[in-house]
Design a protein around this motif. Structure first.
Motif, mmCIF file in Angstrom:
data_model
loop_
_atom_site.group_PDB
_atom_site.id
_atom_site.type_symbol
_atom_site.label_atom_id
_atom_site.label_comp_id
_atom_site.label_asym_id
_atom_site.label_seq_id
_atom_site.Cartn_x
_atom_site.Cartn_y
_atom_site.Cartn_z
ATOM 1 N N TYR A 1 0.858 -1.191 0.000
ATOM 2 C CA TYR A 1 0.000 0.000 0.000
ATOM 3 C C TYR A 1 0.891 1.237 0.000
ATOM 4 O O TYR A 1 1.846 1.315 0.781
ATOM 5 N N PHE A 2 0.559 2.143 -0.888
ATOM 6 C CA PHE A 2 1.365 3.359 -1.069
ATOM 7 C C PHE A 2 0.555 4.542 -0.547
ATOM 8 O O PHE A 2 -0.507 4.860 -1.096
ATOM 9 N N LEU A 3 1.051 5.184 0.497
ATOM 10 C CA LEU A 3 0.319 6.290 1.114
ATOM 11 C C LEU A 3 0.992 7.622 0.779
ATOM 12 O O LEU A 3 2.197 7.790 0.992
ATOM 13 N N GLY A 4 0.177 8.529 0.266
ATOM 14 C CA GLY A 4 0.685 9.867 -0.061
ATOM 15 C C GLY A 4 -0.473 10.843 -0.035
ATOM 16 O O GLY A 4 -1.571 10.509 -0.497
ATOM 17 N N SER A 5 -0.264 12.022 0.494
ATOM 18 C CA SER A 5 -1.329 13.014 0.588
ATOM 19 C C SER A 5 -0.931 14.295 -0.135
ATOM 20 O O SER A 5 0.251 14.530 -0.386
ATOM 21 N N THR B 1 1.480 -7.838 -8.347
ATOM 22 C CA THR B 1 1.269 -7.933 -6.898
ATOM 23 C C THR B 1 0.080 -7.057 -6.513
ATOM 24 O O THR B 1 -0.111 -5.975 -7.091
ATOM 25 N N HIS B 2 -0.689 -7.514 -5.532
ATOM 26 C CA HIS B 2 -1.795 -6.691 -5.036
ATOM 27 C C HIS B 2 -1.219 -5.395 -4.472
ATOM 28 O O HIS B 2 -0.374 -5.414 -3.578
ATOM 29 N N SER B 3 -1.703 -4.283 -4.988
ATOM 30 C CA SER B 3 -1.138 -3.005 -4.545
ATOM 31 C C SER B 3 -2.171 -1.898 -4.736
ATOM 32 O O SER B 3 -2.939 -1.924 -5.709
ATOM 33 N N GLU B 4 -2.226 -0.991 -3.798
ATOM 34 C CA GLU B 4 -3.197 0.115 -3.891
ATOM 35 C C GLU B 4 -2.613 1.381 -3.278
ATOM 36 O O GLU B 4 -1.802 1.303 -2.347
ATOM 37 N N PRO B 5 -3.060 2.542 -3.795
ATOM 38 C CA PRO B 5 -2.637 3.826 -3.202
ATOM 39 C C PRO B 5 -3.756 4.407 -2.332
ATOM 40 O O PRO B 5 -4.929 4.199 -2.619
ATOM 41 N N PHE B 6 -3.372 5.127 -1.316
ATOM 42 C CA PHE B 6 -4.362 5.827 -0.487
ATOM 43 C C PHE B 6 -3.769 7.133 0.020
ATOM 44 O O PHE B 6 -2.551 7.259 0.167
ATOM 45 N N HIS B 7 -4.678 8.083 0.335
ATOM 46 C CA HIS B 7 -4.262 9.232 1.138
ATOM 47 C C HIS B 7 -3.989 8.701 2.545
ATOM 48 O O HIS B 7 -4.667 7.771 2.998
ATOM 49 N N PHE B 8 -3.057 9.326 3.255
ATOM 50 C CA PHE B 8 -2.646 8.775 4.547
ATOM 51 C C PHE B 8 -3.822 8.460 5.480
ATOM 52 O O PHE B 8 -3.981 7.330 5.942
ATOM 53 N N LEU B 9 -4.632 9.483 5.764
ATOM 54 C CA LEU B 9 -5.645 9.278 6.796
ATOM 55 C C LEU B 9 -6.783 8.384 6.316
ATOM 56 O O LEU B 9 -7.504 7.794 7.122
ATOM 57 N N GLU B 10 -6.946 8.286 4.996
ATOM 58 C CA GLU B 10 -7.960 7.386 4.446
ATOM 59 C C GLU B 10 -7.674 5.931 4.785
ATOM 60 O O GLU B 10 -8.580 5.099 4.847
ATOM 61 N N MET C 1 -7.161 -0.609 6.225
ATOM 62 C CA MET C 1 -6.247 -1.212 7.211
ATOM 63 C C MET C 1 -6.657 -2.626 7.618
ATOM 64 O O MET C 1 -5.855 -3.372 8.165
ATOM 65 N N SER C 2 -7.888 -3.013 7.310
ATOM 66 C CA SER C 2 -8.302 -4.403 7.574
ATOM 67 C C SER C 2 -7.410 -5.401 6.853
ATOM 68 O O SER C 2 -7.310 -6.557 7.246
#
Ligand code: F1P
Length: 347
Positions: free
Chosen positions: A212-216, A236-245, A251-252
């Motif tokens: 998981y790649f976190l960037g805001s 590979t399973h991979s997804e981006p998110f904003h940090f607090l999202e 996070m599950s």
């Protein structure tokens, strides 16, 4: 032929293309300022895949440094669902169309449709002067050193990102920040050298099965792009998110086979570290990138202002995807099912 030879070369030589991007913006300075002078009703960045993610990154940065509202949409959406993007009777708008190849059908058709239905202007950012996109545009920034043999974008993405950032800083009259971009190449080369072993160690660890790649803020589009490298090159399973999202559901998915990559900011470090530490306590391995935070796995130590140094997040993450691709026995140069340009037949 050695697997991944092109991708490796393109990642390792990208800083030359960063400098060429700066040269292009400098050479076209007055044309760019003229193009951005009107008080446009809408400013839209568009592209597909990597270049849509580049549009996300660039539109956020453009708005932050010029104060002018900008948004990003996939070119396919601008083409097929124009009403969700443009106002009903669009007046004077600016479309910034980004495409490595300058030949992706959705992007070309979206630009043609934009030109016929609005009284708008088009800026193209691309790597190939002879292809269709720059010819359709009112002005084109072409960074030829970004051209690539590989399917997945690395050097090209970084070169066009640098061009977009430099353009935004120019339009925002952030002259000192723009000038500071000249130091990026030296720092980028150092990061590629110093952190290749870390990228290899993380990339080659096949105990990890999800990233998981976190960037805001101005880093979200870059987190999206780093996530796409992992998908395309390594399956590979991979997804981006904003940090607090990330706390709001994703996070599950965290367990001890998870890598969380944090593209850390300056202003929001305490919030961002809190997310990373929480995920570490749930079993995740953390890879963090920062200008100078001593806890970070990768430290740029660039002295370049935050608004101007975003490209520095890319090289180590591109290398990590490259090494994971090799470790999985894949060919980084030729991702499964993909071609360098998506061309739609007549529908
Ligand atoms: C866009 C793109 C690439 C992707 C794939 C297909 O191309 O979606 O980002 O890696 O190769 O094409 P372009 O319009 O930027 O040339």
């Amino acid at each position: 032929m050695e697997q991944g030879r092109f991708t490796y070369h393109e990642i390792m030589t990208q800083t030359e293309a960063w400098n060429e991007a700066l040269d292009r913006v400098e050479a076209q300075r007055s044309d760019l300022l003229d193009l951005f002078r009107p008080d446009y009703e809408q400013i839209i960045f568009t592209g597909c895949g990597s270049t849509y993610y580049l549009s996300l990154a660039a539109s956020a940065l453009f708005q932050q440094c010029t104060g002018r509202i900008a948004r990003a949409v996939p070119a396919g959406e601008l083409l097929l669902n124009e009403g969700t993007v443009l106002r009903h009777s669009p007046e004077h708008s600016l479309l910034i169309a980004i495409s490595r190849s300058g030949a992706t059908t959705e992007t070309l058709r979206a630009v043609e449709q934009f030109k016929t239905r609005t009284r708008g202007n088009v800026l193209a950012i691309t790597n190939y002067p002879e292809h269709a996109l720059p010819k359709l545009a009112d002005l084109a920034l072409v960074v030829e050193k970004g051209q690539e043999e590989s399917v997945a974008q690395t050097r090209s993405f970084a070169s066009m990102y640098v061009a977009a950032v430099a353009t935004s800083l120019l339009v925002g009259a952030r002259h000192a920040d723009l000038h500071a971009m000249r130091r990026l190449a030296e720092v980028g080369a150092r990061l590629l050298h110093d952190y290749a072993p870390l990228a290899q160690k993380m990339g080659a660890n096949l105990n990890f099965d999800r990233f998981y790649f976190l960037g805001s803020g101005i880093r979200y589009g870059l987190a999206c792009e780093a996530n796409l490298k992992m998908k395309e090159m390594t399956l590979t399973h991979s997804e981006p998110f904003h940090f607090l999202e990330f706390r709001h559901g994703p996070m599950s998915m965290v367990n001890n086979r998870t890598v969380i990559v944090g593209l850390l900011s300056e202003a929001n470090l305490p919030y961002e570290w809190a997310v990373l530490e929480e995920m570490r306590s749930l079993g995740a391995t953390i890879l963090s990138l920062s200008e100078a935070d001593e806890r970070a796995s990768v430290q740029f130590q660039s002295g370049i202002p935050e608004i101007a140094r975003g490209v520095l997040y890319l090289p180590v993450l591109q290398l990590m995807a490259y090494y994971r691709s090799l470790a999985k026995g894949l060919n980084p140069d030729r991702p499964t099912h993909l071609s360098a340009v998506v061309e739609l037949g007549a529908l």
